[in-house]
Design a protein around this motif. Structure first.
Motif, PDB file in Angstrom:
ATOM      1  N   ASP A   1      30.605  39.507  36.192  1.00 14.75           N
ATOM      2  CA  ASP A   1      31.704  38.590  36.503  1.00 14.75           C
ATOM      3  C   ASP A   1      32.848  38.687  35.495  1.00 14.75           C
ATOM      4  OD1 ASP A   1      30.192  37.767  38.611  1.00 14.75           O
ATOM      5  OD2 ASP A   1      29.704  35.791  37.813  1.00 14.75           O
ATOM      6  N   LEU A   2      32.516  38.676  34.189  1.00 14.13           N
ATOM      7  CA  LEU A   2      33.579  38.709  33.195  1.00 14.13           C
ATOM      8  C   LEU A   2      34.314  40.043  33.212  1.00 14.13           C
ATOM      9  CD1 LEU A   2      32.091  36.099  32.220  1.00 14.13           C
ATOM     10  CD2 LEU A   2      32.994  36.635  29.975  1.00 14.13           C
ATOM     11  N   HIS A   3      33.600  41.116  33.518  1.00 18.37           N
ATOM     12  CA  HIS A   3      34.260  42.418  33.686  1.00 18.37           C
ATOM     13  C   HIS A   3      35.238  42.364  34.854  1.00 18.37           C
ATOM     14  CE1 HIS A   3      34.906  46.701  34.323  1.00 18.37           C
ATOM     15  NE2 HIS A   3      34.539  46.521  35.570  1.00 18.37           N
ATOM     16  N   ALA A   4      34.835  41.740  35.958  1.00 19.08           N
ATOM     17  CA  ALA A   4      35.711  41.647  37.128  1.00 19.08           C
ATOM     18  C   ALA A   4      36.944  40.809  36.828  1.00 19.08           C
ATOM     19  CB  ALA A   4      34.936  41.056  38.307  1.00 19.08           C
ATOM     20  N   ILE A   5      36.765  39.704  36.117  1.00 14.77           N
ATOM     21  CA  ILE A   5      37.893  38.838  35.773  1.00 14.77           C
ATOM     22  C   ILE A   5      38.851  39.568  34.834  1.00 14.77           C
ATOM     23  CG2 ILE A   5      38.529  36.720  34.537  1.00 14.77           C
ATOM     24  CD1 ILE A   5      35.811  35.578  35.631  1.00 14.77           C
ATOM     25  N   THR A   6      38.289  40.262  33.835  1.00 16.07           N
ATOM     26  CA  THR A   6      39.109  41.054  32.921  1.00 16.07           C
ATOM     27  C   THR A   6      39.891  42.120  33.681  1.00 16.07           C
ATOM     28  OG1 THR A   6      37.455  40.719  31.176  1.00 16.07           O
ATOM     29  CG2 THR A   6      39.068  42.462  30.826  1.00 16.07           C
ATOM     30  N   SER A   7      39.228  42.793  34.615  1.00 14.55           N
ATOM     31  CA  SER A   7      39.873  43.864  35.378  1.00 14.55           C
ATOM     32  C   SER A   7      40.982  43.322  36.264  1.00 14.55           C
ATOM     33  CB  SER A   7      38.831  44.601  36.224  1.00 14.55           C
ATOM     34  OG  SER A   7      37.851  45.206  35.404  1.00 14.55           O
ATOM     35  N   ALA A   8      40.753  42.193  36.913  1.00 15.39           N
ATOM     36  CA  ALA A   8      41.793  41.593  37.753  1.00 15.39           C
ATOM     37  C   ALA A   8      42.995  41.179  36.920  1.00 15.39           C
ATOM     38  CB  ALA A   8      41.226  40.397  38.514  1.00 15.39           C
ATOM     39  N   HIS A   9      42.721  40.614  35.756  1.00 13.50           N
ATOM     40  CA  HIS A   9      43.800  40.217  34.854  1.00 13.50           C
ATOM     41  C   HIS A   9      44.624  41.433  34.440  1.00 13.50           C
ATOM     42  CE1 HIS A   9      45.446  37.558  31.540  1.00 13.50           C
ATOM     43  NE2 HIS A   9      45.835  38.766  31.155  1.00 13.50           N
ATOM     44  N   ASN A  10      43.940  42.492  34.019  1.00 16.41           N
ATOM     45  CA  ASN A  10      44.645  43.669  33.522  1.00 16.41           C
ATOM     46  C   ASN A  10      45.286  44.497  34.634  1.00 16.41           C
ATOM     47  OD1 ASN A  10      44.120  43.053  30.845  1.00 16.41           O
ATOM     48  ND2 ASN A  10      42.190  44.184  30.820  1.00 16.41           N
ATOM     49  N   LEU A  11      44.757  44.416  35.845  1.00 17.12           N
ATOM     50  CA  LEU A  11      45.435  45.050  36.971  1.00 17.12           C
ATOM     51  C   LEU A  11      46.822  44.449  37.148  1.00 17.12           C
ATOM     52  CD1 LEU A  11      45.654  46.781  39.551  1.00 17.12           C
ATOM     53  CD2 LEU A  11      44.491  44.909  40.767  1.00 17.12           C
ATOM     54  N   LEU A  12      46.900  43.126  37.079  1.00 14.29           N
ATOM     55  CA  LEU A  12      48.200  42.463  37.215  1.00 14.29           C
ATOM     56  C   LEU A  12      49.133  42.903  36.088  1.00 14.29           C
ATOM     57  CD1 LEU A  12      50.053  40.503  38.640  1.00 14.29           C
ATOM     58  CD2 LEU A  12      48.937  38.614  37.408  1.00 14.29           C
ATOM     59  N   ALA A  13      48.608  43.007  34.856  1.00 19.29           N
ATOM     60  CA  ALA A  13      49.430  43.463  33.731  1.00 19.29           C
ATOM     61  C   ALA A  13      49.937  44.881  33.974  1.00 19.29           C
ATOM     62  CB  ALA A  13      48.615  43.403  32.440  1.00 19.29           C
ATOM     63  N   ALA A  14      49.065  45.759  34.473  1.00 16.17           N
ATOM     64  CA  ALA A  14      49.467  47.138  34.746  1.00 16.17           C
ATOM     65  C   ALA A  14      50.530  47.205  35.843  1.00 16.17           C
ATOM     66  CB  ALA A  14      48.246  47.970  35.142  1.00 16.17           C
ATOM     67  N   MET A  15      50.386  46.348  36.852  1.00 17.95           N
ATOM     68  CA  MET A  15      51.367  46.356  37.949  1.00 17.95           C
ATOM     69  C   MET A  15      52.725  45.835  37.487  1.00 17.95           C
ATOM     70  SD  MET A  15      48.989  45.316  41.230  1.00 17.95           S
ATOM     71  CE  MET A  15      50.279  45.605  42.442  1.00 17.95           C
TER      72      MET A  15
ATOM     73  N   ALA B   1      40.117  41.554  45.628  1.00 16.80           N
ATOM     74  CA  ALA B   1      39.080  42.560  45.876  1.00 16.80           C
ATOM     75  C   ALA B   1      38.201  42.759  44.647  1.00 16.80           C
ATOM     76  CB  ALA B   1      39.729  43.882  46.289  1.00 16.80           C
ATOM     77  N   LEU B   2      38.824  42.759  43.467  1.00 18.66           N
ATOM     78  CA  LEU B   2      38.046  42.882  42.234  1.00 18.66           C
ATOM     79  C   LEU B   2      37.163  41.659  42.004  1.00 18.66           C
ATOM     80  CD1 LEU B   2      40.753  44.405  39.880  1.00 18.66           C
ATOM     81  CD2 LEU B   2      38.579  45.482  40.498  1.00 18.66           C
ATOM     82  N   LEU B   3      37.585  40.509  42.529  1.00 19.15           N
ATOM     83  CA  LEU B   3      36.855  39.256  42.324  1.00 19.15           C
ATOM     84  C   LEU B   3      35.931  38.913  43.497  1.00 19.15           C
ATOM     85  CD1 LEU B   3      39.862  37.203  40.912  1.00 19.15           C
ATOM     86  CD2 LEU B   3      37.964  38.165  39.593  1.00 19.15           C
ATOM     87  N   ARG B   4      35.803  39.828  44.441  1.00 17.61           N
ATOM     88  CA  ARG B   4      35.025  39.570  45.659  1.00 17.61           C
ATOM     89  C   ARG B   4      33.615  39.070  45.360  1.00 17.61           C
ATOM     90  NH1 ARG B   4      33.063  44.747  48.855  1.00 17.61           N
ATOM     91  NH2 ARG B   4      31.941  44.868  46.868  1.00 17.61           N
ATOM     92  N   ASP B   5      32.932  39.705  44.441  1.00 21.46           N
ATOM     93  CA  ASP B   5      31.570  39.295  44.105  1.00 21.46           C
ATOM     94  C   ASP B   5      31.558  38.239  42.997  1.00 21.46           C
ATOM     95  OD1 ASP B   5      30.330  41.084  45.951  1.00 21.46           O
ATOM     96  OD2 ASP B   5      30.731  42.724  44.560  1.00 21.46           O
ATOM     97  N   ALA B   6      32.544  38.297  42.115  1.00 17.36           N
ATOM     98  CA  ALA B   6      32.578  37.355  40.992  1.00 17.36           C
ATOM     99  C   ALA B   6      32.734  35.913  41.444  1.00 17.36           C
ATOM    100  CB  ALA B   6      33.707  37.722  40.031  1.00 17.36           C
TER     101      ALA B   6
END
Length: 556
Positions: free
Chosen positions: A130-144, A246-251
């Motif tokens: 879960d924390l990996h997914a939240i981190t990834s969603a956060h950083n995806l937005l930063a990258a975009m 999509a990154l948070l689908r399971d989280a």
């Protein structure tokens, strides 16, 4: 079926998680296995259990802690075990551990002794991702955001007015302030930084969402910065919402594990309470309420942080209504608040303990301001003397608050039986009159000062020019109805960690204010609060060892 496995503390008997689920009345169709001992749950089939009315909601909180913590998670786990042992179906609802404290000072967040959740090593490390997914969603937005700047900046985002940082689930102070885009062809050169994942607005959004649609709606409202003309830019404007979801689908699905005694625990979400809102997810809490006669949850650090935010943010937004609160008290914390140094807390000092009682009194008084019945749980340590315990009980009796000694660390459910019975009696004999501390319509500055004067014991606030300007803009732009999420030291009612006990008349220094539009609150930073913590001089990571058989020594 019960299987004995080797866990990080030795041999521990564990039930298969499907057996735990079925014993809790969870339909098999709702269980998504993550190995033999962990599972994710689909909340919808559980929500539709018509034969299960919602149980009572009990919040476990604490007085201001020592640096080692006072056992809120331990007490929550032990109390849920004890309730089940006396015949009351109880489910604990907890936050997920962050790697930062695990490798820093406090260690793991799965309880200890005979009151812990298992498999502790897996829960404290990567768990179900879960924390990996939240981190990834956060950083995806930063990258975009940076990608949008690189390809022409059609939205007109002002690079110096971007408020969205990056995130990492680790205490790493060197990342608090960074410069991005250095080097030819690497995009806009600008100042930025990192915050710890537990402080991410994506974490708060997930924890406060009711379902996937609500999650997407909240993500869409996240403000990442402002244009050259001062207009807010959102995650929706960058077309980032669906990919983040999509990154948070399971989280977004809560996790099921078990206590040492095989009772159910829902773990979901992990915001810190000093720099975020400090509560496990609304979805996880609702799941625990549907499965248990009593749902026992916790909120981080002292009651002036986690409990206040539980009452004023989580319950306000979700409509949840707490039926009682349990305040965890320890001899050590009372002596610490009475002026005893950490290295001397094991010696008997009734005088210092009496001086530290002011901290307990204020927390008890504060909890009653929210209209909920309160029970004191004295978390017992081996070095506590009879005189010290008696002094606490006597003071609670004088205040009209029932108090019970909890020995769940040493004795498991048997050590919390009197606490469990006292809680059941309270729930049967007293009706909660829960109400938040302040109404929505108050101005933001009034809400802040209502918390400072009514909960912390201060006299008011002094605002930095930037904080004063931001508050005025937020009020003018229609965000004044939102609750405030105070960020401050967990060791004092004030913004100065060395001011222990129950200081009065102090002025809080408001250094920075920011809008979490997706989460639905205003973050108010006090003093020198950091959203990216640092490791201590001797971090727990230095004491860890991976054994050849896979056991991890020193993690919890």
């Amino acid at each position: 079926m019960i299987i004995t496995i080797i866990e990080c503390r030795g041999y521990i008997e564990m039930k298969l998680i499907m057996d735990v689920a079925l014993e809790s009345g969870i339909p098999e169709s709702a269980v998504e296995m993550y190995g033999k001992y962990k599972a994710k749950l689909d909340p919808e089939p559980i929500r539709q259990l018509v034969d299960r009315p919602d149980g009572k909601l009990v919040l476990v909180t604490a007085i201001n802690p020592t640096p080692a913590g006072e056992g809120k998670t331990l007490t929550t786990i032990g109390l849920s075990q004890s309730l089940n042992a006396i015949g009351v179906r109880a489910v604990a609802a907890l936050r997920e551990p962050s790697l930062g404290p695990c490798f820093g000072m406090k260690g793991g967040a799965t309880g200890s002794g005979q009151a812990q959740i298992v498999p502790a090593d897996e829960i404290n490390l990567h768990f179900t991702g879960d924390l990996h997914a939240i981190t990834s969603a956060h950083n995806l937005l930063a990258a975009m955001i940076d990608n949008h700047l690189y390809y022409g900046n059609a939205l007109g985002i002002h690079p110096k007015k971007i408020v969205w940082k990056r995130a990492a689930d680790m205490n790493d102070r060197s990342l608090r302030s960074i410069v991005t885009g250095i080097g030819p062809g690497n995009g806009e050169v600008r100042e930025s930084g990192y915050l710890i994942t537990s402080a991410s607005e994506v974490m708060a959004v997930l924890c406060l969402s009711e379902n996937l649609d609500d999650l997407k709606e909240r993500l869409s409202r996240i403000i990442i910065g402002y244009t050259y003309t001062g207009q807010p830019v959102t995650a929706a404007d960058l077309s980032a919402v669906e990919a983040m979801a999509a990154l948070l689908r399971d989280a977004i699905k809560p996790n099921l594990v078990q206590t040492l005694e095989g009772t159910s625990v829902i773990i979901h979400g992990g915001p810190f309470a000093n720099i975020a809102h400090g509560c496990s997810s609304v979805i996880g809490t609702r799941t625990a309420l549907r499965l248990g006669d009593i749902a026992v949850t916790e909120a981080g650090f002292g009651a002036e942080l986690g409990a206040e935010k539980f009452m004023d943010i989580k319950c306000r937004q979700s409509g949840l209504r707490p039926d009682a609160a349990v305040l965890v008290v320890t001899v050590k914390a009372l002596k610490y608040n009475g002026g005893v140094k950490v290295q001397e807390l094991d010696r008997e000092d009734v005088q210092a303990l009496q001086q530290g009682m002011s901290n307990m009194r204020r927390h008890l008084d504060n909890l009653r301001k929210f209209g909920v019945p309160v029970l004191a749980a004295i978390n017992h340590f081996a070095g506590d003397t009879d005189a010290e315990i008696a002094a606490i009980i006597e003071e609670c009796q004088r205040l009209g608050v029932p108090a019970e000694v909890s020995k769940v660390w040493a004795e498991g459910s048997a050590g919390g039986a009197s606490l469990a019975r006292a809680l059941v009696h309270m729930l049967e004999s007293q009706v909660s009159q829960y109400q938040p501390l302040y109404p929505d319509e108050l101005p933001l500055t009034t809400k802040i000062e209502r918390i400072i004067t009514g909960i912390y014991g201060g006299s008011g606030a002094v605002y930095s020019p930037a904080a004063e300007r931001t508050l005025a803009e937020l009020q003018a732009n229609g965000f004044g109805h939102l609750p405030v999420c105070m960020a401050k030291t967990p060791y004092s009612f004030s913004d100065q960690p060395e001011r222990l006990g129950a200081p009065e008349g102090f002025v809080m220094n408001i250094s920075r204010v920011s809008l979490s539009a997706g989460a639905g609150f205003i973050v108010v930073e006090t003093g020198n609060t950091m959203t990216m913590p640092g490791l201590p001089r001797v971090p727990a990571a230095e004491r860890m060892k991976l054994e050849p058989d896979g056991r991890i020594e020193g993690l919890v």
